[in-house]
Motif scaffolding. Structure first.
Motif, PDB file in Angstrom:
ATOM      1  N   GLU A 263      10.656   1.952  -8.687  1.00 60.16           N
ATOM      2  CA  GLU A 263      11.362   2.038  -9.961  1.00 60.16           C
ATOM      3  C   GLU A 263      12.220   0.807 -10.201  1.00 60.16           C
ATOM      4  N   GLU A 264      12.901   0.314  -9.120  1.00 59.82           N
ATOM      5  CA  GLU A 264      13.775  -0.851  -9.290  1.00 59.82           C
ATOM      6  C   GLU A 264      13.005  -2.123  -9.633  1.00 59.82           C
ATOM      7  N   GLU A 265      11.710  -2.147  -9.373  1.00 59.42           N
ATOM      8  CA  GLU A 265      10.876  -3.283  -9.748  1.00 59.42           C
ATOM      9  C   GLU A 265      10.134  -3.005 -11.052  1.00 59.42           C
TER      10      GLU A 265
ATOM     11  N   ALA B 278       0.838  -1.205   0.000  1.00 61.06           N
ATOM     12  CA  ALA B 278       0.000   0.000   0.000  1.00 61.06           C
ATOM     13  C   ALA B 278       0.870   1.252   0.000  1.00 61.06           C
ATOM     14  N   ARG B 279       1.929   1.236   0.792  1.00 64.90           N
ATOM     15  CA  ARG B 279       2.824   2.401   0.838  1.00 64.90           C
ATOM     16  C   ARG B 279       3.548   2.573  -0.499  1.00 64.90           C
ATOM     17  N   GLU B 280       4.107   1.493  -1.026  1.00 72.39           N
ATOM     18  CA  GLU B 280       4.856   1.571  -2.284  1.00 72.39           C
ATOM     19  C   GLU B 280       3.961   1.984  -3.454  1.00 72.39           C
TER      20      GLU B 280
END
Length: 117
Positions: free
Chosen positions: A73-75, A25-27
């Motif tokens: 972004e890294e995912e 939820a945060r991400e």
């Protein structure tokens, strides 16, 4: 208000389902929720997939917003967060504009339990 997001597959990554939903939820939405309530589990396609989806609901407020969300972004996540009144989201289900089964199931739960008007 409800928050809708484009569907993303997220594995538990060694977290409990509750810990995972707080993190995701945060991400994904930018809200730091603290007390999600599990409402049910479901196989999305029991004949072909063994993955169980865990469904949660949680209250949120503007003071819980910690960033813009949108995924990591890294995912390579590109998540569009859309906040709208429940009535509009429900109308999108009724007209067929909203087609994501997970979102429809959660909206139906809110309506059946009279959680949202």
């Amino acid at each position: 208000m409800v928050i809708l997001q484009k569907p993303v597959l997220s594995l538990l990554e060694n977290d409990t389902p509750k810990d995972c939903v707080i993190k995701e939820a945060r991400e994904e939405t930018g809200y730091n929720i603290s007390n999600p309530v599990k409402i049910f589990e479901a196989y999305m396609s029991p004949g072909s997939v063994t993955e169980i989806m865990h469904f949660f609901v949680a209250e949120y407020s503007n003071d819980m917003k910690v960033d813009e969300g949108g995924g990591l972004e890294e995912e390579q996540e590109e998540i569009e967060v859309i906040e709208m009144p429940f009535k509009k989201a429900w109308e999108m289900v009724r007209t067929g504009e909203l087609k994501d089964a997970k979102t429809i199931m959660l909206l139906q739960h809110l309506k059946l339990e009279n959680i949202m008007a």
